[in-house]
Design a protein around this motif. Structure first.
Motif, PDB file in Angstrom:
ATOM      1  N   ASN A  29       0.840  -1.204   0.000  1.00 58.67           N
ATOM      2  CA  ASN A  29       0.000   0.000   0.000  1.00 58.67           C
ATOM      3  C   ASN A  29       0.874   1.254   0.000  1.00 58.67           C
ATOM      4  O   ASN A  29       0.578   2.232  -0.679  1.00 58.67           O
ATOM      5  CB  ASN A  29      -0.910   0.028   1.226  1.00 58.67           C
ATOM      6  N   MET A  34      -1.023   4.636  -1.555  1.00 56.50           N
ATOM      7  CA  MET A  34      -2.436   4.681  -1.139  1.00 56.50           C
ATOM      8  C   MET A  34      -2.598   5.363   0.201  1.00 56.50           C
ATOM      9  O   MET A  34      -1.745   5.251   1.072  1.00 56.50           O
ATOM     10  CB  MET A  34      -2.930   3.250  -0.952  1.00 56.50           C
ATOM     11  N   SER A  69      -6.952  -2.513  -9.049  1.00 57.67           N
ATOM     12  CA  SER A  69      -7.423  -3.680  -8.303  1.00 57.67           C
ATOM     13  C   SER A  69      -6.762  -3.759  -6.931  1.00 57.67           C
ATOM     14  O   SER A  69      -7.397  -4.173  -5.960  1.00 57.67           O
ATOM     15  CB  SER A  69      -7.265  -4.974  -9.104  1.00 57.67           C
ATOM     16  N   SER A  70      -5.489  -3.331  -6.811  1.00 57.95           N
ATOM     17  CA  SER A  70      -4.849  -3.283  -5.489  1.00 57.95           C
ATOM     18  C   SER A  70      -5.580  -2.309  -4.571  1.00 57.95           C
ATOM     19  O   SER A  70      -5.796  -2.582  -3.390  1.00 57.95           O
ATOM     20  CB  SER A  70      -3.383  -2.850  -5.605  1.00 57.95           C
ATOM     21  N   ASP A  73      -8.940  -3.900  -3.568  1.00 57.42           N
ATOM     22  CA  ASP A  73      -8.691  -4.994  -2.627  1.00 57.42           C
ATOM     23  C   ASP A  73      -8.414  -4.427  -1.239  1.00 57.42           C
ATOM     24  O   ASP A  73      -8.987  -4.872  -0.238  1.00 57.42           O
ATOM     25  CB  ASP A  73      -7.502  -5.817  -3.134  1.00 57.42           C
ATOM     26  N   ALA A  74      -7.534  -3.414  -1.173  1.00 53.40           N
ATOM     27  CA  ALA A  74      -7.168  -2.813   0.113  1.00 53.40           C
ATOM     28  C   ALA A  74      -8.367  -2.108   0.743  1.00 53.40           C
ATOM     29  O   ALA A  74      -8.601  -2.208   1.951  1.00 53.40           O
ATOM     30  CB  ALA A  74      -6.010  -1.829  -0.087  1.00 53.40           C
TER      31      ALA A  74
ATOM     32  N   HIS B  60       0.629  -9.088  -1.238  1.00 48.48           N
ATOM     33  CA  HIS B  60      -0.628  -8.346  -1.339  1.00 48.48           C
ATOM     34  C   HIS B  60      -1.496  -8.992  -2.425  1.00 48.48           C
ATOM     35  O   HIS B  60      -0.995  -9.328  -3.501  1.00 48.48           O
ATOM     36  CB  HIS B  60      -0.312  -6.898  -1.712  1.00 48.48           C
ATOM     37  N   GLY B  62      -3.597  -7.634  -4.265  1.00 50.05           N
ATOM     38  CA  GLY B  62      -3.615  -6.778  -5.453  1.00 50.05           C
ATOM     39  C   GLY B  62      -2.425  -7.052  -6.373  1.00 50.05           C
ATOM     40  O   GLY B  62      -2.554  -7.004  -7.599  1.00 50.05           O
ATOM     41  N   ALA B  63      -1.270  -7.350  -5.777  1.00 44.42           N
ATOM     42  CA  ALA B  63      -0.079  -7.644  -6.582  1.00 44.42           C
ATOM     43  C   ALA B  63      -0.272  -8.966  -7.330  1.00 44.42           C
ATOM     44  O   ALA B  63       0.065  -9.077  -8.519  1.00 44.42           O
ATOM     45  CB  ALA B  63       1.161  -7.708  -5.683  1.00 44.42           C
TER      46      ALA B  63
END
Lengths: 160, 147
Positions: A29, A34, A69-70, A73-74, B60, B62-63
């Motif tokens: 992150n 982010m 998408s990261s 997801d976070a 992660h 996302g990764a």
């Protein structure tokens, strides 16, 4: 200063502290840049600032889908934490993302996620990503997260 | 060179690095393409900034999702007869095991190649290919004149 100002200052300070912890605790992150924008019951808003190293198409400067998408997801994970009575480790079970239109080059992406159902083992989340308005979305996502049944469940390798 | 020209050049010379070097996010992810027994395989080189959960530690989500999506897109580009940049319509990622702090690989299989949309299934693994850490299924638009 009025009581309202005090409450607002306290919320901002809490958000700053959470942001610091969030960035320190989650290297990916931090690397993406982010940040948490706001947190509420079962609800989270996060921002992904536009950055040249996150570009997927060098011809257009549009962000890579993976960066979006990261973020989602976070943000979904943060919404799950905000829905739990007490924090337990969580793990993404699945996440589906629909890309509705390309992100505009040079603009930050905001994600808003809501955890709409928590059961004993699984939490269900939906999220939308946008620039200025949720009514004009870039992407939408829906996902499920496994909840650890007790603290340390995954630390002992049971989930692997 | 624009992206389409680079793809044409990489296919002609079989120079896979030329495909990914031009993409900033691929460099950030440590993403590269290799040919393993004639199969195109995406690789995400381990780096500390890919960690999502330092307590385990685990990659992660996302990764891992980005690795799967990138591998699917490059598989379409590699197989296609004409050069059209695929646009992701949607992708669903199932996370099967936590990603350990290791290099991660992915292989995409085109399940259906239609005129406008391609369906791709992708699998990611680390040390043991028979123990995948994530699966993805995605739809990609391939419309001439786009991108």
């Amino acid at each position: 200063m009025s009581a309202g100002d005090d409450a607002r200052a306290a919320r901002l300070e809490l958000l700053r502290r959470l942001n610091r912890g969030f960035a320190e605790m989650v290297p990916h992150n931090r690397a993406l840049g982010m940040e948490l924008v706001s947190l509420d019951d079962a609800d989270a808003v996060m921002r992904l600032p536009y950055a040249p190293h996150l570009v997927g198409n060098p011809d257009t400067g549009v962000l890579h889908g993976g960066a979006v998408s990261s973020l989602m997801d976070a943000c979904c994970g943060a919404a799950v934490f905000m829905a739990l009575a007490e924090p337990v480790p969580i793990a993404t079970l699945d996440l589906r993302i629909d890309y509705l239109k390309p992100a505009a080059p040079g603009q930050d992406v905001i994600a808003h996620a809501c955890c709409y159902k928590v059961t004993r083992n699984v939490a269900f989340v939906r999220s939308v990503a946008f620039h200025d308005s949720e009514a004009d979305p870039i992407a939408s996502a829906v996902g499920a997260f496994m909840l650890a049944t007790r603290l340390g469940h995954w630390q002992r390798g049971a989930g692997t | 060179m624009n992206v389409a020209e680079r793809i044409a050049e990489a296919r002609r010379t079989r120079d896979l690095a030329a495909l990914t070097d031009a993409v900033p996010y691929a460099a950030f992810l440590g993403f590269s393409l290799t040919l393993l027994d004639g199969e195109l395989v995406g690789k995400m080189r381990y780096a500390d900034h890919l960690i999502g959960n330092p307590a385990l530690p685990a990659l992660h989500g996302g990764a891992i999702g980005a690795l799967l999506e990138s591998t699917a897109i490059f598989q379409i580009l590699w197989d296609a007869e004409t050069i059209v940049l695929p646009k992701t319509v949607n992708i669903t990622v199932d996370y099967l095991r936590s990603g350990r702090p290791l290099d991660t690989f992915a292989r995409g299989i085109i399940t259906k190649h239609g005129r406008r949309v391609v369906n791709v299934r992708v699998e990611a693994w680390q040390e043991d290919r028979t123990r995948p850490i994530a699966l993805a299924n995605g739809h990609f638009l391939i419309l001439p004149g786009d991108g």
